[in-house]
Design a protein around this motif. Structure first.
Motif: not given
Length: 93
Positions: A77-82, A7-11, A68-75, A50-58
């Motif tokens: 991503i949502a935290a860094v989006l407007k 998902l990170g690569i896709t993003w 570690q999972d989709g729920v944490k990833t979605a949270a 902040a987007v780059v930081a999440v992308l690097r974590q992914m």
């Protein structure tokens, strides 16, 4: 965690319009094992830190360092989006 990586690569592709790695399959696999993704701001300088930081974590090479999972990833991503962007996407047909 491989799903989070994918998902990170896709993003990354969605953010920049480019794949983070180029070359033959062997070259890409080697790059994924030995190098972090390039900074997406090299091609798209307006991407927030902040987007780059999440992308690097992914896309961390070490699976233990990834989200570690989709729920944490979605949270994350949502935290860094407007908020307006998130709500607009939910309303889109």
């Amino acid at each position: 965690s491989s799903d989070v990586y994918s998902l990170g690569i896709t993003w990354y592709k969605l953010l920049t319009g480019f794949s983070p790695y180029e070359g033959s399959t062997a070259e890409i696999l080697g790059a994924q094992q030995h190098a972090d993704i390039p900074d997406p701001r090299e091609t798209s300088p307006d991407i927030p830190d902040a987007v780059v930081a999440v992308l690097r974590q992914m896309t961390a090479r070490d699976p233990a360092q990834r989200l570690q999972d989709g729920v944490k990833t979605a949270a994350a991503i949502a935290a860094v989006l407007k908020p307006a962007t998130v709500f607009a996407a939910r309303r889109a047909p």
